[in-house]
Motif scaffolding. Sequence first.
Motif, PDB file in Angstrom:
ATOM      1  N   ARG A   1     -19.251  -6.503  10.628  1.00  0.00           N
ATOM      2  CA  ARG A   1     -20.234  -5.976  12.236  1.00  0.00           C
ATOM      3  C   ARG A   1     -21.662  -5.828  12.215  1.00  0.00           C
ATOM      4  O   ARG A   1     -22.245  -5.002  13.218  1.00  0.00           O
ATOM      5  CB  ARG A   1     -19.871  -5.114  11.701  1.00  0.00           C
TER       6      ARG A   1
ATOM      7  N   GLY B   1     -24.158  -3.537  13.045  1.00  0.00           N
ATOM      8  CA  GLY B   1     -23.116  -2.030  14.024  1.00  0.00           C
ATOM      9  C   GLY B   1     -22.477  -2.822  15.152  1.00  0.00           C
ATOM     10  O   GLY B   1     -23.200  -2.195  16.448  1.00  0.00           O
ATOM     11  N   VAL B   2     -21.526  -3.598  15.322  1.00  0.00           N
ATOM     12  CA  VAL B   2     -21.286  -3.756  16.502  1.00  0.00           C
ATOM     13  C   VAL B   2     -19.210  -3.664  16.876  1.00  0.00           C
ATOM     14  O   VAL B   2     -19.171  -2.639  15.574  1.00  0.00           O
ATOM     15  CB  VAL B   2     -20.639  -5.370  16.713  1.00  0.00           C
ATOM     16  N   ASP B   3     -19.390  -3.463  18.293  1.00  0.00           N
ATOM     17  CA  ASP B   3     -17.929  -2.402  18.404  1.00  0.00           C
ATOM     18  C   ASP B   3     -16.436  -3.595  18.278  1.00  0.00           C
ATOM     19  O   ASP B   3     -17.694  -4.597  18.053  1.00  0.00           O
ATOM     20  CB  ASP B   3     -17.875  -1.840  19.817  1.00  0.00           C
ATOM     21  N   ASP B   4     -15.555  -3.102  17.777  1.00  0.00           N
ATOM     22  CA  ASP B   4     -14.355  -4.128  17.929  1.00  0.00           C
ATOM     23  C   ASP B   4     -14.384  -5.230  18.795  1.00  0.00           C
ATOM     24  O   ASP B   4     -14.478  -6.647  18.825  1.00  0.00           O
ATOM     25  CB  ASP B   4     -13.091  -3.756  18.432  1.00  0.00           C
TER      26      ASP B   4
ATOM     27  N   THR C   1     -17.379  -6.646  20.212  1.00  0.00           N
ATOM     28  CA  THR C   1     -18.551  -7.559  20.031  1.00  0.00           C
ATOM     29  C   THR C   1     -17.720  -8.224  19.116  1.00  0.00           C
ATOM     30  O   THR C   1     -18.504  -9.232  18.685  1.00  0.00           O
ATOM     31  CB  THR C   1     -19.322  -6.201  19.974  1.00  0.00           C
TER      32      THR C   1
ATOM     33  N   ASP D   1     -29.445   2.810  20.623  1.00  0.00           N
ATOM     34  CA  ASP D   1     -28.718   3.797  20.623  1.00  0.00           C
ATOM     35  C   ASP D   1     -29.412   4.139  21.411  1.00  0.00           C
ATOM     36  O   ASP D   1     -28.978   6.033  21.290  1.00  0.00           O
ATOM     37  CB  ASP D   1     -27.882   4.631  19.403  1.00  0.00           C
TER      38      ASP D   1
END
Lengths: 379, 379
Positions: A190, A193-196, A198, B373
């Motif tokens: 990740r 910090g990437v989401d699912d 991405t 963010d």
Amino acid sequence: ADQEAMSQARAHQDRLTKPRGALGALEEVAVRLAGAAGACPPPLPAPAALAIFAGDHGVHAQGVTPWPQEVTTQMVANFLAGGAVANAFAAQAGTSVTVVDVGVAADLPEAPGLVSRKVAHGTADLSQGPAMTVDQAVAALETGIAVAGDLIGAGAACLITGDMGIANTTASAALICAFTGHDPALATGRGTGVDDATLDRKIAVIRRALQINDIQINGIADGGQGRTSDADGGHGRLPVGAGGRASDAAVSEAVRKLAAVGGLEHAALAGFILGAAASRVPVILDGVIAGSAALVAVALSPDALAHCVAGHLSAEPGHALALDHLGLRALVDLDLRLGEGTGALLAYPLVSSAVRVMHEVATFDSAGVTDKDVQNHDD
Amino acid sequence: ADQEAMSQARAHQDRLTKPRGALGALEEVAVRLAGAAGACPPPLPAPAALAIFAGDHGVHAQGVTPWPQEVTTQMVANFLAGGAVANAFAAQAGTSVTVVDVGVAADLPEAPGLVSRKVAHGTADLSQGPAMTVDQAVAALETGIAVAGDLIGAGAACLITGDMGIANTTASAALICAFTGHDPALATGRGTGVDDATLDRKIAVIRRALQINDIQINGIADGGQGRTSDADGGHGRLPVGAGGRASDAAVSEAVRKLAAVGGLEHAALAGFILGAAASRVPVILDGVIAGSAALVAVALSPDALAHCVAGHLSAEPGHALALDHLGLRALVDLDLRLGEGTGALLAYPLVSSAVRVMHEVATFDSAGVTDKDVQNHDD
């Protein structure tokens, strides 16, 4: 590595006033550095110098990270102003900080502490074809070798890898697949910090990159050294590190894979490692970016491995795969996922402590301490 | 711990120029130290002072270690001469070293750097009855509190625990069983390196010690605070740490168990932790000896826990049980099994780095770095 110096280091550790093996992994670090330096005890790794290689990535266009590309440039300015975590950790560790523009997309103004060695304004999109030309990859490798030489020439006895490049965990994962044979689904993480969604896209992008660049991953688990290529992958120009023994074909193929899916900072870091090894200076590797670059360096010059110390274990899953492939154990494991050299900077005092033991700790004989195992050694 | 300072520290971490959470466990350290100090950012933990508490153990007579008891005295001389691993690590970390004789069996000559606070010439054999009288345990606790106060009075902003005592992993394992409820077979390890037969003997000795001293281990998994006792376990004399809220009965029982199966250096270390907490100074715990002492300190004064940082994870299995019970995560995990404070000394630069971030790193706003963010926070 110098086997005689390593044997001497092991024997010396066993005479010191501590139970045998009581310093755990740090004893291995001291032995490793003795082998790398060809001396027992190995020299104290001070002063140390951090080099942060910065570059941008064409694959950013594929949406593999939520961070805008200009953050690379902004963070370079932050390093130069002393405001990043790497600066704080370097101040704590007492190391210098050098920032190298090897491939930032924007033109950067000259500034104190910035080494301008831009090879290109970022890479091309690795999912559409090679990220770099072979000439670009070799130029970036040479930049890293030169920066290592400059820092060592200025007195550095230990080099520390740093990196900055939005989207560079994508290139790292692709390199790790290319050099270890692992599937992108295993090697991709990740990043910052990437989401699912991405993460899935990132894996698909890397899979496409390997396919379009004709990099086989099934069954390639030997660092790709068994593969041959007719093309001259820049080998003729490349000053490989001390004791380089990779075949011409292996070198060509390693450079081809680096150019295909790597980044300019990855290439420079691989050169930085080779430059450290050529001068028999230890190099502390940061996280997944450095780990993937080390795979390249070791494919180019297997003996470079002896000079590498794995500073920390990144939260990126590909990093553990890279370290396993290299046979390295990370010293710091604190779930860091920042880059910049931060994990390696944290490991630096541990490495220094391991070497200091060899210089400063009394032996059982010299200190008059009873050795429970005295019957087992005859020195 | 000051919840407001901790909240401020978390919010500040999220404004710094790094992805949120990217410093992993170090972010928790900084938050913890803010809570302990009641300030955000918490003060830099410098200078730091290591105190090595030395004591001997009557249980040595049971053959729980291959090392002769006089090695405790010999190693004290080695510390004072600067020849031990702890000295080398302290030099690397830039900390002072104070050696405290709280219970060495031999009479030690006065020497620079040696604090003579001998409570007894070693403990009695814990497998035959109480290792210490309650008065001895309290005197050793008070010694540790006093040493902490002296070091803090001299300017120390961070304390580091050290220990020396042949056979002291046996007392540590017994304390861990007594305060966590675990069985000796789980909590007992090979210390500085014992063979299978000695390990079995060590476990049997600890089991006997718990029985003869009337310490129940089944079902006691709350630190023993639920157990009551009519005896005054020295509570009337004991200056417990800041915010101590243990009941009189819990304090009495904790002191009784400490006296029954602990060592003089364990008692002094528990006091050292209480002394640090009373001054709101952080204390970095070394390995299994310090971990078992921390169980005692926290049973006496639960709020002391907020001031503890677990420096490293020892190879001794009981240490992980102690840290789990305390809810602490160790920063360094390198298979060390030496003691002396060596693991905590290695962790010290990591703790310093974690706090430095809070003082020196730029925010997204101040550095002009784009925050992916930014839409998620409103400051």
